[in-house]
Design a protein around this motif. Structure first.
Motif, mmCIF file in Angstrom:
data_model
loop_
_atom_site.group_PDB
_atom_site.id
_atom_site.type_symbol
_atom_site.label_atom_id
_atom_site.label_comp_id
_atom_site.label_asym_id
_atom_site.label_seq_id
_atom_site.Cartn_x
_atom_site.Cartn_y
_atom_site.Cartn_z
ATOM 1 N N ASN A 1 32.108 53.485 31.309
ATOM 2 C CA ASN A 1 33.392 52.912 30.891
ATOM 3 C C ASN A 1 33.687 53.264 29.430
ATOM 4 O O ASN A 1 34.257 52.459 28.698
ATOM 5 C CB ASN A 1 33.317 51.393 31.080
ATOM 6 C CG ASN A 1 34.682 50.766 31.167
ATOM 7 O OD1 ASN A 1 35.667 51.427 31.520
ATOM 8 N ND2 ASN A 1 34.768 49.499 30.819
ATOM 9 N N LEU B 1 42.327 31.030 31.503
ATOM 10 C CA LEU B 1 41.984 32.434 31.265
ATOM 11 C C LEU B 1 40.649 32.564 30.532
ATOM 12 O O LEU B 1 39.935 33.553 30.700
ATOM 13 C CB LEU B 1 43.106 33.128 30.481
ATOM 14 C CG LEU B 1 44.442 33.218 31.251
ATOM 15 C CD1 LEU B 1 45.514 33.870 30.394
ATOM 16 C CD2 LEU B 1 44.298 33.985 32.559
ATOM 17 N N GLU C 1 37.536 35.007 31.128
ATOM 18 C CA GLU C 1 37.000 35.848 30.045
ATOM 19 C C GLU C 1 35.486 35.662 29.937
ATOM 20 O O GLU C 1 34.741 36.623 29.765
ATOM 21 C CB GLU C 1 37.683 35.501 28.722
ATOM 22 C CG GLU C 1 37.283 36.455 27.595
ATOM 23 C CD GLU C 1 37.980 36.135 26.281
ATOM 24 O OE1 GLU C 1 39.082 35.543 26.291
ATOM 25 O OE2 GLU C 1 37.405 36.491 25.231
ATOM 26 N N GLY D 1 33.738 37.829 32.077
ATOM 27 C CA GLY D 1 34.038 39.257 31.916
ATOM 28 C C GLY D 1 35.036 39.775 32.939
ATOM 29 O O GLY D 1 35.028 40.949 33.304
ATOM 30 N N ILE D 2 35.914 38.869 33.412
ATOM 31 C CA ILE D 2 36.887 39.258 34.446
ATOM 32 C C ILE D 2 38.220 39.616 33.793
ATOM 33 O O ILE D 2 38.714 38.876 32.941
ATOM 34 C CB ILE D 2 37.101 38.085 35.443
ATOM 35 C CG1 ILE D 2 35.820 37.863 36.245
ATOM 36 C CG2 ILE D 2 38.298 38.322 36.340
ATOM 37 C CD1 ILE D 2 35.875 36.634 37.140
ATOM 38 N N SER D 3 38.800 40.744 34.191
ATOM 39 C CA SER D 3 40.138 41.067 33.684
ATOM 40 C C SER D 3 41.157 40.721 34.764
ATOM 41 O O SER D 3 40.839 40.756 35.955
ATOM 42 C CB SER D 3 40.228 42.538 33.296
ATOM 43 O OG SER D 3 40.165 43.334 34.445
ATOM 44 N N TYR D 4 42.341 40.357 34.344
ATOM 45 C CA TYR D 4 43.361 39.968 35.326
ATOM 46 C C TYR D 4 44.586 40.862 35.182
ATOM 47 O O TYR D 4 44.781 41.522 34.168
ATOM 48 C CB TYR D 4 43.729 38.476 35.165
ATOM 49 C CG TYR D 4 44.422 38.164 33.858
ATOM 50 C CD1 TYR D 4 43.694 37.888 32.710
ATOM 51 C CD2 TYR D 4 45.814 38.179 33.771
ATOM 52 C CE1 TYR D 4 44.334 37.631 31.503
ATOM 53 C CE2 TYR D 4 46.455 37.917 32.573
ATOM 54 C CZ TYR D 4 45.716 37.653 31.443
ATOM 55 O OH TYR D 4 46.351 37.409 30.258
ATOM 56 N N GLU D 5 45.423 40.843 36.226
ATOM 57 C CA GLU D 5 46.593 41.736 36.259
ATOM 58 C C GLU D 5 47.889 41.003 35.895
ATOM 59 O O GLU D 5 48.675 41.491 35.117
ATOM 60 C CB GLU D 5 46.761 42.342 37.666
ATOM 61 C CG GLU D 5 45.511 42.999 38.213
ATOM 62 C CD GLU D 5 45.077 44.211 37.411
ATOM 63 O OE1 GLU D 5 45.944 44.957 36.937
ATOM 64 O OE2 GLU D 5 43.854 44.401 37.252
ATOM 65 N N LEU E 1 43.949 39.160 40.340
ATOM 66 C CA LEU E 1 42.895 40.026 39.811
ATOM 67 C C LEU E 1 42.284 40.861 40.926
ATOM 68 O O LEU E 1 42.545 40.622 42.102
ATOM 69 C CB LEU E 1 41.816 39.186 39.122
ATOM 70 C CG LEU E 1 41.388 37.894 39.799
ATOM 71 C CD1 LEU E 1 40.143 38.123 40.606
ATOM 72 C CD2 LEU E 1 41.130 36.848 38.743
ATOM 73 N N GLN F 1 35.828 41.667 41.510
ATOM 74 C CA GLN F 1 35.277 40.987 40.330
ATOM 75 C C GLN F 1 34.737 39.594 40.659
ATOM 76 O O GLN F 1 34.087 38.969 39.830
ATOM 77 C CB GLN F 1 36.346 40.857 39.248
ATOM 78 C CG GLN F 1 36.857 42.198 38.740
ATOM 79 C CD GLN F 1 37.833 42.002 37.592
ATOM 80 O OE1 GLN F 1 37.479 42.121 36.436
ATOM 81 N NE2 GLN F 1 39.061 41.666 37.919
#
Ligand SMILES: Nc1ncnc2c1ncn2[C@@H]1O[C@H](COP(=O)(O)OP(=O)(O)O)[C@@H](O)[C@H]1O
Ligand SMILES: N[C@@H](CC(=O)OP(=O)(O)O)C(=O)O
Length: 448
Positions: free
Chosen positions: A156, A328, A332, A335-339, A352, A356
């Motif tokens: 990454n 949120l 965080e 370590g999860i990212s959301y859309e 998301l 994940q």
């Protein structure tokens, strides 16, 4: 000066190597060549990168790996044999793979990255070799010598800004420079790969570093189409797209060009041309800063599956300052990212990527939401697909959303959510994954 990047399908076998050599040598401006690892030779083939990932996993799991290692070498052997290159290079490839395995056997992430990167690294060496055999001055350039320095995030990586100054020095070198895509080096000297499909990123970084007049991205289609050609047959070809449109479309599913590959060229205003190695005469698609969008406000429709929505409701949520931030924060912490985060007065959803929430993560996240936010209800809606309608001209065109909702109604597709306005150039629709193709075809009918 141009940078020409050739994707896996363009360097999958000897015949493709010949096409690449013809393209590169037909234009003196094509001084910088970036290559991927050998891709699929036919529909059911395995990409070299996937083979290398299997190899790494076998080593890590102490499984018998020699058979897969032999398959990797056999793919290069086929290219070497068919191009009549010196066979010595195969011994070098075998020895270097074995050395990586021996060195990183107990460091799984390093081993995985080193083996993945070898796919492009060895292919770049072969390409430089082949160009020299044809009588051209060509040099393989290792990313460390080129100055491609990246963050130490295995699989990454992100480019470090100091790289660009180093890369500019490549202009002083003579001949055609062949650079492997997909990886760079960390400050501590480790090989670190970009995300999958990341050779596009290398090409863009090199183009930005040397200040190229054009970044050519050679693939296996004549142009970027307004919709994924595996969903709609023979969709219309796009002559021009803006950086913003391409970024939205590639992030939302147009796998033909990596979404992270735009930033370096965008910042320096370098145009990108996506072209076909198998039909280089076709004009391709230009990605530029601005385009005339008067006659076609919608540029494209992208879609992707594998999403879910965490739906939270709590009476009087609107009065609770900081609720959204705390929700949120839980993500965080994992370590999860959301859309997207569509919300109402007493509810909020977080969309998301479903993967994940694998393993224990889902339970931990839901437990914390219940305990810390004292919500009335929390649920997960799975198997969602997101559809993105993208176009610079949409902002000023009346009736774009109405056309979409009418199309969904005609196709009998239920809209699970809509998000319009957060981006000036896109509109998002969430639908059930099993309805996505039907929905995209219906949208194609109304916009194109
Ligand atoms: N909107 C689109 N326009 C063109 N190709 C697309 C689009 N969406 C998905 N694709 C797919 O992207 C493929 C090319 O990308 P990729 O597999 O990364 O090629 P390469 O081997 O050159 O890296 C095409 O063969 C096509 O199936
Ligand atoms: N070979 C790497 C990097 C890459 O960019 O490949 P391609 O150009 O075939 O998408 C991958 O498969 O992820």
């Amino acid at each position: 000066m141009k940078v020409a990047k050739f994707g896996g399908s363009s360097v999958a076998n000897a015949q493709q190597f010949q096409k690449v050599a013809n393209i590169v040598t037909s234009d003196d401006a094509r001084k910088f060549v970036v290559v991927s690892a050998p891709g699929k030779r036919c529909k059911d083939d395995t990409k070299m990168t996937d083979l290398l990932i299997t190899l790494a996993k076998k080593v890590i799991e102490h499984d018998i790996y020699e058979g897969v290692l032999a398959q990797v070498v056999a793919r290069y052997d086929e290219i070497v044999t068919d191009l009549h290159l010196s066979r010595d290079i195969l011994d070098v490839i075998s020895a270097s793979l074995q050395q990586m395995i021996d060195t990183y056997r107990d460091q799984p992430k390093r081993l995985l990255d080193a083996l993945k990167a070898s796919g492009e690294d060895n292919n770049a060496k072969l390409m430089a070799h082949y160009l020299r055999q044809l009588g051209y001055e060509a040099h393989y350039v290792n990313p460390k010598d080129a100055g491609i320095f990246v963050t130490d995030e295995p699989g990454n990586a992100q480019i470090l800004p100091e790289s660009y100054e180093q890369l500019a020095k490549l202009k002083e070198r003579s001949g055609i420079l062949v650079i492997p895509g997909f990886f760079g080096y960390s400050r501590s000297g480790h090989i670190v790969t970009f995300p999958r499909g990341g050779s596009d990123i290398t090409g863009s970084i090199v183009a930005a570093g040397v200040g190229a007049e054009l970044y050519e991205n050679f693939t296996d289609v004549d142009s970027i189409y307004c919709v994924n050609p595996s969903i709609v047959e023979h969709p219309c070809q796009l002559r021009e797209l803006t950086y913003r449109e391409m970024r939205e479309l590639s992030y939302a599913g147009f796998s033909v060009f990596h979404d992270e590959a735009l930033e370096p060229v965008y910042r320096r205003g370098i145009p990108v041309c996506v072209k076909n190695t198998n039909n280089p005469e076709a004009p391709g698609t230009m990605i530029v800063a601005t385009r005339d969008h008067r006659d076609r406000p919608v540029a494209g429709i992208a879609s992707d599956t594998g999403f879910c929505s965490i739906n939270v409701s709590k009476y009087l949520m609107n009065r609770e300052i900081g609720f959204g931030r705390r929700l949120l924060q839980i993500l965080e912490d994992e370590g999860i990212s959301y859309e997207h985060t569509p919300s109402g007065i007493d509810n909020m959803s977080v969309i998301l990527r479903e993967e994940q929430l694998a393993g224990d993560v889902e339970r931990r996240v839901l437990d914390r939401i219940v305990k810390e936010l004292r919500v009335d209800e929390v649920s997960i809606e799975r198997d969602l697909a997101l559809i993105m309608v993208v176009g610079e001209g949409m902002e000023r065109s009346v009736g774009i959303a109405a056309k979409a909702t009418a199309a969904f109604a005609r196709a009998n597709v239920n809209i699970e959510m809509i998000n319009q306005g957060s981006s000036e150039v896109s509109m998002m629709f969430g639908v059930k994954a099993d309805a996505v193709e039907k929905a995209v075809r219906a949208l194609y009918e109304v916009y194109f």
